[in-house]
Motif scaffolding. Structure first.
Motif, PDB file in Angstrom:
ATOM      1  N   LEU A 184      39.408  15.729   3.355  1.00 19.66           N
ATOM      2  CA  LEU A 184      38.714  14.777   2.503  1.00 19.66           C
ATOM      3  C   LEU A 184      37.225  14.641   2.833  1.00 19.66           C
ATOM      4  O   LEU A 184      36.519  13.910   2.168  1.00 19.66           O
ATOM      5  N   GLU A 185      36.767  15.353   3.882  1.00 16.04           N
ATOM      6  CA  GLU A 185      35.412  15.138   4.362  1.00 16.04           C
ATOM      7  C   GLU A 185      34.368  15.980   3.644  1.00 16.04           C
ATOM      8  O   GLU A 185      33.316  16.294   4.191  1.00 16.04           O
ATOM      9  N   ILE A 186      34.636  16.372   2.403  1.00 14.32           N
ATOM     10  CA  ILE A 186      33.746  17.279   1.701  1.00 14.32           C
ATOM     11  C   ILE A 186      32.814  16.507   0.771  1.00 14.32           C
ATOM     12  O   ILE A 186      33.253  15.719  -0.060  1.00 14.32           O
ATOM     13  N   THR A 187      31.499  16.759   0.913  1.00 17.83           N
ATOM     14  CA  THR A 187      30.495  16.099   0.093  1.00 17.83           C
ATOM     15  C   THR A 187      29.962  17.069  -0.963  1.00 17.83           C
ATOM     16  O   THR A 187      30.272  18.259  -0.950  1.00 17.83           O
ATOM     17  N   GLU A 188      29.114  16.550  -1.867  1.00 19.34           N
ATOM     18  CA  GLU A 188      28.499  17.411  -2.888  1.00 19.34           C
ATOM     19  C   GLU A 188      27.616  18.462  -2.229  1.00 19.34           C
ATOM     20  O   GLU A 188      27.556  19.608  -2.685  1.00 19.34           O
ATOM     21  N   ASN A 189      26.919  18.079  -1.158  1.00 17.28           N
ATOM     22  CA  ASN A 189      26.084  19.048  -0.444  1.00 17.28           C
ATOM     23  C   ASN A 189      26.940  20.137   0.189  1.00 17.28           C
ATOM     24  O   ASN A 189      26.537  21.310   0.251  1.00 17.28           O
ATOM     25  N   ASP A 190      28.122  19.752   0.676  1.00 17.98           N
ATOM     26  CA  ASP A 190      29.040  20.749   1.237  1.00 17.98           C
ATOM     27  C   ASP A 190      29.468  21.738   0.159  1.00 17.98           C
ATOM     28  O   ASP A 190      29.531  22.950   0.399  1.00 17.98           O
ATOM     29  N   GLU A 191      29.780  21.219  -1.029  1.00 18.04           N
ATOM     30  CA  GLU A 191      30.208  22.082  -2.128  1.00 18.04           C
ATOM     31  C   GLU A 191      29.098  23.069  -2.492  1.00 18.04           C
ATOM     32  O   GLU A 191      29.360  24.247  -2.743  1.00 18.04           O
ATOM     33  N   LEU A 192      27.856  22.583  -2.503  1.00 18.24           N
ATOM     34  CA  LEU A 192      26.728  23.465  -2.798  1.00 18.24           C
ATOM     35  C   LEU A 192      26.569  24.502  -1.694  1.00 18.24           C
ATOM     36  O   LEU A 192      26.365  25.699  -1.971  1.00 18.24           O
ATOM     37  N   LEU A 193      26.656  24.065  -0.457  1.00 18.22           N
ATOM     38  CA  LEU A 193      26.550  24.974   0.686  1.00 18.22           C
ATOM     39  C   LEU A 193      27.594  26.080   0.595  1.00 18.22           C
ATOM     40  O   LEU A 193      27.291  27.267   0.757  1.00 18.22           O
ATOM     41  N   LEU A 194      28.826  25.702   0.317  1.00 16.61           N
ATOM     42  CA  LEU A 194      29.918  26.670   0.226  1.00 16.61           C
ATOM     43  C   LEU A 194      29.749  27.586  -0.983  1.00 16.61           C
ATOM     44  O   LEU A 194      30.064  28.780  -0.911  1.00 16.61           O
TER      45      LEU A 194
END
Length: 220
Positions: free
Chosen positions: A152-162
Motif C-alpha cells: 500500500l506504500e505506493i505514491t504517484e511519484n513512485d508510479e511515475l518512477l516505475l
C-alpha cells in the motif's frame, strides 16, 4: 429483481452467455450495444424519457475499428455514466486480472461488482446480479486476496518512477526528468534509495523483476 439492463460488450459470443444468465434470472428487458458511445447515448435517452436503466454490465476493453469513438474504454464509460446517474448499479465484466486496476474500479469509479470472464462466468454473473440487487458489493475472492496482499506504500511519484524505469530510463535520466518537472525529491541518491525501498516492498531481486511485478499488479 432488476427490470431494465444495458450491456456494453463488443463480442457477440460473450453476449450469448450474458443472455443465458439474464434469462435464468427471468429478466426480459435488456439491450446490447457494441460501443461505449452508444451505451452513453442509451443511458442519456432513458434518463430523459424517465425510463432509466437499473443496471449496466460493461466490458472494460473494446476493440478499435473504423468507427471513431469518444469513449474508448469501460472505465471512461463508467465515469461518464456516474455523472449522469450516480445511483445506477454497474458490473464490470472483463478478462482484466490486475489487482490495482480492479481495486480502482471500486475505490475510484464506485462500481458495484466485478465478474471475471472465464469458464464459469455465467454462474458468477447470475450470483453477482442477485447480490447487487440486494445491495451488496461483489469482488471475486481471488481478486480480493490479491488486493489485500498488494503493498500500500505506493505514491504517484513512485508510479511515475516505475513507469520511467519500465520505459528504459536510466537513473540519471529519471533524475533529469524529475528536475525538469519540479518533482521532489529528485537527486540521484534519493531515486536510488527509493528504488531500493520499492525492491524490498515487492520482494524483487533487481529493477527488472520490480518492473515485471508492478506490471502484473497493474501499478504501471
Amino acid at each position: 429483481m432488476f427490470k431494465k439492463i444495458l450491456i456494453a460488450e463488443d463480442h457477440e459470443v460473450r453476449n450469448l452467455g450474458v443472455v443465458n444468465a439474464l434469462t435464468e434470472l427471468q429478466i426480459d428487458h435488456f439491450d446490447f450495444v457494441s460501443y461505449c458511445d452508444d451505451a452513453l447515448k442509451r443511458i442519456k435517452t432513458a434518463e430523459a424519457e424517465k425510463e432509466p436503466y437499473d443496471l449496466l454490465i460493461t466490458d472494460l476493453s473494446f476493440d478499435k475499428d473504423h468507427f471513431q469513438q469518444n469513449l474508448k474504454s469501460g472505465q471512461e464509460l463508467i465515469r461518464e455514466v456516474k455523472n449522469i446517474d450516480p445511483k445506477l448499479k454497474i458490473i464490470a465484466f472483463s478478462i482484466e486480472n490486475k489487482p490495482k486496476v480492479i481495486d480502482d474500479l471500486f475505490k475510484i469509479l464506485s462500481i458495484d461488482g466485478f465478474v471475471s470472464k472465464g469458464r464459469h462466468d455465467g454462474k458468477e454473473l447470475r450470483n453477482t446480479i442477485k447480490k447487487i440487487f440486494k445491495g451488496e458489493k461483489v469482488i471475486p475472492q481471488e481478486i480480493l486476496n490479491s488486493i489485500r496482499n498488494a503493498p500500500l506504500e505506493i505514491t504517484e511519484n513512485d508510479e511515475l518512477l516505475l513507469t520511467l524505469l519500465a520505459k528504459g530510463f536510466t537513473q540519471s535520466e529519471i533524475e533529469d526528468h524529475f528536475k525538469q518537472n519540479n518533482i521532489t525529491p529528485n537527486s540521484k541518491s534519493s531515486i536510488e534509495k527509493r528504488l531500493n525501498e520499492l525492491r524490498e516492498i515487492f520482494n524483487a531481486k533487481n529493477n527488472i523483476e520490480l518492473v515485471v511485478i508492478c506490471k502484473d499488479l497493474g501499478i504501471i
